[in-house]
Structure formats: C-alpha cells, structure tokens
Scaffold this active site. Sequence first.
Site, short mmCIF file in Angstrom:
data_model
loop_
_atom_site.label_atom_id
_atom_site.label_comp_id
_atom_site.label_asym_id
_atom_site.label_seq_id
_atom_site.Cartn_x
_atom_site.Cartn_y
_atom_site.Cartn_z
N GLU A 1 -93.34 -49.96 -16.15
CA GLU A 1 -93.74 -50.50 -14.85
C GLU A 1 -94.82 -51.57 -14.97
O GLU A 1 -94.87 -52.49 -14.16
CB GLU A 1 -94.16 -49.40 -13.87
CG GLU A 1 -95.45 -48.71 -14.19
CD GLU A 1 -95.84 -47.67 -13.16
OE1 GLU A 1 -95.53 -47.83 -11.98
OE2 GLU A 1 -96.48 -46.67 -13.55
N LYS B 1 -98.58 -49.80 -4.08
CA LYS B 1 -99.31 -48.57 -4.39
C LYS B 1 -98.76 -47.38 -3.61
O LYS B 1 -98.56 -46.32 -4.16
CB LYS B 1 -100.79 -48.76 -4.10
CG LYS B 1 -101.65 -47.52 -4.41
CD LYS B 1 -101.64 -47.19 -5.88
CE LYS B 1 -102.36 -45.90 -6.22
NZ LYS B 1 -101.97 -45.41 -7.56
N CYS C 1 -97.51 -52.91 2.52
CA CYS C 1 -98.22 -53.87 3.36
C CYS C 1 -99.58 -53.30 3.77
O CYS C 1 -99.76 -52.10 3.82
CB CYS C 1 -97.44 -54.14 4.62
SG CYS C 1 -95.70 -54.45 4.35
N ARG D 1 -102.49 -52.66 -2.95
CA ARG D 1 -101.28 -52.02 -2.44
C ARG D 1 -100.03 -52.84 -2.78
O ARG D 1 -98.92 -52.36 -2.66
CB ARG D 1 -101.38 -51.86 -0.92
CG ARG D 1 -102.49 -50.92 -0.49
CD ARG D 1 -102.69 -50.98 1.00
NE ARG D 1 -101.59 -50.39 1.72
CZ ARG D 1 -101.55 -49.16 2.18
NH1 ARG D 1 -102.57 -48.37 1.97
NH2 ARG D 1 -100.52 -48.70 2.85
N ASN E 1 -96.64 -52.50 9.66
CA ASN E 1 -96.21 -51.86 8.40
C ASN E 1 -95.09 -50.91 8.76
O ASN E 1 -95.19 -50.20 9.76
CB ASN E 1 -97.35 -51.04 7.78
CG ASN E 1 -98.41 -51.90 7.16
OD1 ASN E 1 -98.27 -53.11 7.10
ND2 ASN E 1 -99.48 -51.26 6.71
N GLY E 2 -94.06 -50.85 7.94
CA GLY E 2 -92.95 -49.94 8.21
C GLY E 2 -91.67 -50.72 8.39
O GLY E 2 -91.58 -51.90 8.04
N LYS F 1 -94.84 -45.43 -17.32
CA LYS F 1 -96.09 -46.19 -17.39
C LYS F 1 -95.87 -47.49 -18.14
O LYS F 1 -96.28 -48.55 -17.72
CB LYS F 1 -97.15 -45.33 -18.10
CG LYS F 1 -98.53 -45.52 -17.66
CD LYS F 1 -98.94 -44.69 -16.46
CE LYS F 1 -98.02 -44.77 -15.30
NZ LYS F 1 -98.30 -43.95 -14.18
N GLU G 1 -93.16 -39.62 -18.11
CA GLU G 1 -94.32 -40.31 -17.53
C GLU G 1 -94.73 -41.50 -18.42
O GLU G 1 -95.05 -42.59 -17.92
CB GLU G 1 -95.47 -39.32 -17.36
CG GLU G 1 -96.80 -39.91 -16.90
CD GLU G 1 -96.72 -40.67 -15.59
OE1 GLU G 1 -95.70 -40.62 -14.89
OE2 GLU G 1 -97.72 -41.35 -15.26
N HIS H 1 -76.25 -37.33 -28.02
CA HIS H 1 -75.10 -37.22 -27.11
C HIS H 1 -74.81 -38.57 -26.45
O HIS H 1 -74.23 -38.61 -25.37
CB HIS H 1 -75.34 -36.12 -26.08
CG HIS H 1 -75.48 -34.78 -26.73
ND1 HIS H 1 -74.42 -34.10 -27.26
CD2 HIS H 1 -76.57 -34.02 -26.99
CE1 HIS H 1 -74.85 -32.96 -27.81
NE2 HIS H 1 -76.16 -32.90 -27.66
N TRP I 1 -95.48 -56.98 2.10
CA TRP I 1 -94.64 -56.67 0.94
C TRP I 1 -93.22 -56.72 1.48
O TRP I 1 -92.82 -55.88 2.29
CB TRP I 1 -95.00 -55.29 0.41
CG TRP I 1 -94.34 -54.91 -0.88
CD1 TRP I 1 -94.75 -55.24 -2.14
CD2 TRP I 1 -93.17 -54.10 -1.05
NE1 TRP I 1 -93.91 -54.69 -3.07
CE2 TRP I 1 -92.94 -53.98 -2.44
CE3 TRP I 1 -92.31 -53.45 -0.17
CZ2 TRP I 1 -91.87 -53.25 -2.96
CZ3 TRP I 1 -91.25 -52.74 -0.69
CH2 TRP I 1 -91.04 -52.64 -2.08
#
Length: 607
Positions: A487, A602, A2, A27, A100-101, A484, A480, A503, A74
């Site tokens: 996402e 973000k 947020c 964000r 926010n939180g 990438k 990584e 395996h 968010w």
Amino acid sequence: MCGIVGYIGQNQAAPILIEGLKKLEYRGYDSSGIAVQNHGLCVIKTKGRLADLEQKVNEVGGVEGSVGIGHTRWATHGAPSDLNSHPHSSMNGRISVVHNGIIENYLPLKAELEEKGYHFVSDTDTEVIAQLFDAYYNGDMVDTLIQVIGKIRGSYALGILCSEKPDEMIAVRKDSPMLVGLSEEGNFIASDIPALLEYTKDYYLLNDNEIVVLKKDSIKILDLQKNEIQKEVYHVTWDLSAAEKGGYDYFMMKEIMEQPKSFQATISPRIVDGEIHLDDIKYTDEDIQKIHRIHMVACGSAWHAAIVGKYVIEDYARIPVEVDLASEFRYRNPILDKDDICIVISQSGETADTLAALREAKRQGIRILSIVNVVGSSIARESDDVLYTWAGPEIAVATTKGYSTQVALMYLIALKFAQARGKLSDGQVHALVEEIQNIPAKIEQLLALQDELKALADANANAKDVFVIGRGIDYAVALESSLKLKEISYIHSEAYAAGELKHGTISLIEEGTLVIAIATQDALYEKLLSNVKEVKARGAYVLALAKEGNTEIEKVADKVIYIPQIHDKFTASLDVIPMQIFSYYTAVARGCDVDMPRNLAKSVTVE
Ligand code: F6R
C-alpha cells in the site's frame, strides 16, 4: 476520505478553513475548496493540493468573511477536477454545499431537477443536493433541509450555506462522521477532531439525521421534527502535538515509534496484579461462559488483527471464531445464534462496511463488542460494549499503532475469556500476562534495528514482486506485512500460508524473487524451514524473520532478522515491527508519499 470544515464566528473564515483542511490532509484527497459569505457566496476550488487552493485564494487577494465551509475531496462520482471539487453550488449561486458520503439516488433526482430547468456543471452526486436545496428553499434553512433529507438516499455529512442567510450555517449527518466544535470565538463543524484542535477541544457529536444550526454565538441541535436536542459536550484529551509530526519526516514513522507507548497504554489500565480486568465492558463470567461462537468483522489491517485474534482466542478460550471481511459479512446472510457475539474491529470507528456489518449483526439480535480507537465514533456508539485501543490519534493512512493495539486487545480478550471458561488456571494466566507486559520493551529493541532495515529496504527497493509467507499466526502477520509493503511502496506483494505455496503460487518464483519468510512459531519452525528450502531451490532471495536463538534458518535464508524470544501466541506484536519499518524505508527509497499513498484514504466512509 473527504474532509469537511466549517466556521462561523468573529474571525476571518478562509484561513481557519484552510488550516483546518490541512489538518485533515492525512485522510487523503485530490481536490479542495472553500465557500465564504461575502455579500453573496464566494466559492474558490481547485483540483490538486491545498497549496493550489491557497494560491488561488491569494491570486484574488484573499476572501473576506467570517462564515464559511471548506472541503477536501476524494473522488467518487466524477474524476478529480476543478468543477467536481466541493463546495457545490446551486445554479443561481444562492446555496453552497460540502458533502462527505454518497447519494445513491442522485441520478433520478438530477433528472427531475433538469426537467425543472436546473443545469448541472459537474459529474458529482453532491451538486444535486445544492440544486435540490435551492428548489425547496422557502426562506427557512431547517425546513428546507428536512425536505431534502426526505428525498435523498445514501450517506452524508453536509455543511450548507445560503447567501440569503449570511449569519447562519447548517449541517447534518447520516452514516458519515461530523463533529460540532464550540469556542468563545466562534463555532465549527468538522469531519474529524484534528481540524478543530487549534481552536477548541470542546465538541458535540451528531447522531444520524440530527440537524445543527450554527450562528456565531449559538448552536442549536434539532431532530427531524424540529425538537431541540440537549447534547453532552465531549472534551478532547490529547493536544495538537499528538497530531503533528514531532520532527519525523512522516507521521508513519512517528506512529511506528510510538508503539511501545500505545501498546502499554492499551494494556496497563486493564491489568491489575497480574489479573485482566475488562471493566469497561459489561461481560460477567456467566456471559462469557454462555458464548457459543464469536464472529469478528473488520476491514484491511483490522481484519488481519482479527485473524490473529482467531488463532489466540480459539487456542486459549476454545471458543469457535469466524473472521469475516465486513464487506462480505454484510451481504452474505450470515447465520448467527442468539448466544453468539460479534467483535467489530476498527481504528477509525467510521468504516462504512464495518459499520454496516455491525448493524447486520445487531439486526439479528446478537451482542456487539467493538474494539475502536476513536472515542465516540459511530461504531463505538452503536455497540453494546466498547474496548478502546489507547493508541492516540493515528494520522498516516497506513495503520501501525492502530493494528498493534488491536492485537494487544485480542490477547487480553483471549486470556480473560479462557480464564472465565476454566480453560486456563489463574497461574497460567499470570504467566501469560507477564509475557504480554514485556512486549513494549521488546518492541523497543526492534525499533533499534532501523539502520539494518533501511539498508535491506534500499537493497530491495526495485523488487517487482514480493511474497510473504508464514504459518499459523505468522501467516496472519504475513497478510499484514504484505499489505503494509504494497500500500505504501506500490510493489506488488502477496501473502501466502507457507504450506499453500506449492498448490499454485510457487510457479511465480524465479531467480531473484524476494520472499519474506516469517518463521517465528516454534511449533511450526521445521515446516517453515522446508518451505524456505522449496523457494530457495527455485532461485528466490529469502529474507527471514526468526526468534533469537533459532539460527538454523541462517543455513537456508539469505538474510535473517531476529525478534526477541516470546511465546508463540504473541509473536504478531513483534514480527510486525520490522515489517513496518522495512515497508516504510522501501516506500521512502521509491520516492512515495508514505503518509498519503495514492488512491487511499484514512477512513473509508463509503462502501
Ligand atoms: C491499512 C489500513 C486499512 C485499515 C482499514 C480499516 O494500513 O489502514 O486497511 O485497516 O481501512 O480501517 P478502520 O480500522 O479504521 O476500520
């Protein structure tokens, strides 16, 4: 996550709030809103994009007033909807809050308030704060906020307005970022710098539970006992253009292209005449010699950078390195020795799990060295030592230059620690430093492969599943690369240590499955070739990454991308570049919002 913006000054607040919120769009958010003092609090909010909010504001002919708070939400508690959007108000409309939180004990508080006759209209935890504030309100905003803080548990950055105090705005933070901007034309609160940049470059950083009282021409910061606190004014050293797209379609591509520069900016102040100087940290050679074990904690891509660090530090400095996901470390009761150190890696410096892991390590008394991009962020401030990555602002949700510069610092730490512990001679360090100094030019060469990588991405954009395999450091890069790709393109992708495929996972390989094989470790090249043969035999389409000159792989892979020759330990810095570009063009080909992938934010400031 947020975003918060607040303004109190001489100008109209609504346009400033909306412009500020636009700068925080990166964000991630699903709804937005503003509250403006206008003979009472005028609240306009909506689910959707900021364009929807602007439309709603225009529909009522704009909102007059020079004091206001704004928010991009968010969703955590309650689905994205008009009612769940912020600002939230008390039942009587006297109080408006952006938050926010997460308030962990909002349910019992809500029940208490309901008993007192308060009705709730949203599913959020934030509405409880607005109602609680109203219930305690005694004519003094600060006294009331102190009481509210005494009741709520969790993380918060709060901006609060009261219709009875039209010339005042208050704010506070705990475990969620909040800045206070100062300018001739008014004062601001914001959850991140880009929201302020158009108006001011001067700001204060708030510590946990510091309360700020803003008026149009004054700012007072108080502790919970109402003692005034004097603060240092910070000055942003980059300008708005650094936080703008600069002609690129997406921030992500701009940031990919910036990597030679940000890598250079991160290493060059720390290399003098071929020697590594980590002068920004207070480690003596004796301190380094005493280190018993290194614990690295991080999330997501920063965790992948830590895995690269483990390979490089263990090999060069011969110090055992444990790498933990911060969200696991904080709850697993880790065993830490007094001579251990903890390296905390975070681009934003605000990731809630990483900050909690740092605090756990600190509680157990070990020294914290953090690697952070955002100057003055919570993780930086709570660490004993900080090495900043000088990547500049990173706006795209998916990290690129943040990761590259974290990896750059892994190399410098490895070589510095190895030299201090007598594991590498001065001559060896000089030669390796020279290799590192050549990396930016080699990244440039890879950035020139755009067209080839775009064609490959277009051809594979319909893939359903992708497996990325590698060994050693190539496995760290596979992790990584896979993140990438998935996402931003939403293609299911998994990374596997190449030797581990047989395996279990190899049963998923069928005719045409895309396998990306990273084969850039000379020492493991032959082994990787065998793994490529195994998946080819099951029908996979193999796209390989290899070092220039290692052409043997062309006999088994369908397509090979070559990276310039480089020492095995530093391949991560090159391998990742084509993988970022490939992921980017795959996402573009699939029509995805590259900079703001669905469901992501973000900086993840909630647990
Ligand atoms: C992936 C990505 C995330 C972050 C993670 C940690 O592209 O950006 O996985 O790496 O959320 O964020 P920071 O580094 O800010 O702690």
